[in-house]
Scaffold this motif. Structure first.
Motif: not given
Length: 56
Positions: A14-18, A31-33, A42-44
């Protein structure tokens, strides 16, 4: 789906990022937003990404 640098993504949790950097081996520096209090990036893995919400 092949995310690339500067794509906005939705993670399966559910988290969003760039995506800031693509390592080309299925891992991305994100980079999470909104930015967490600790400000860490964070590394995903590709498996954690639900979908691309915006592609630059």
């Amino acid at each position: 789906m092949r995310p690339k640098e500067l794509d906005c993504i939705l993670l399966k949790d559910g988290r969003e990022g760039t995506i800031l950097e693509d390592s080309h081996d299925g891992y991305y520096l994100v980079e999470l937003s909104p930015v967490p209090d600790d400000g860490d990036l964070e590394v995903v893995s590709i498996e954690e990404i639900e979908k691309i919400t915006y592609s630059a």
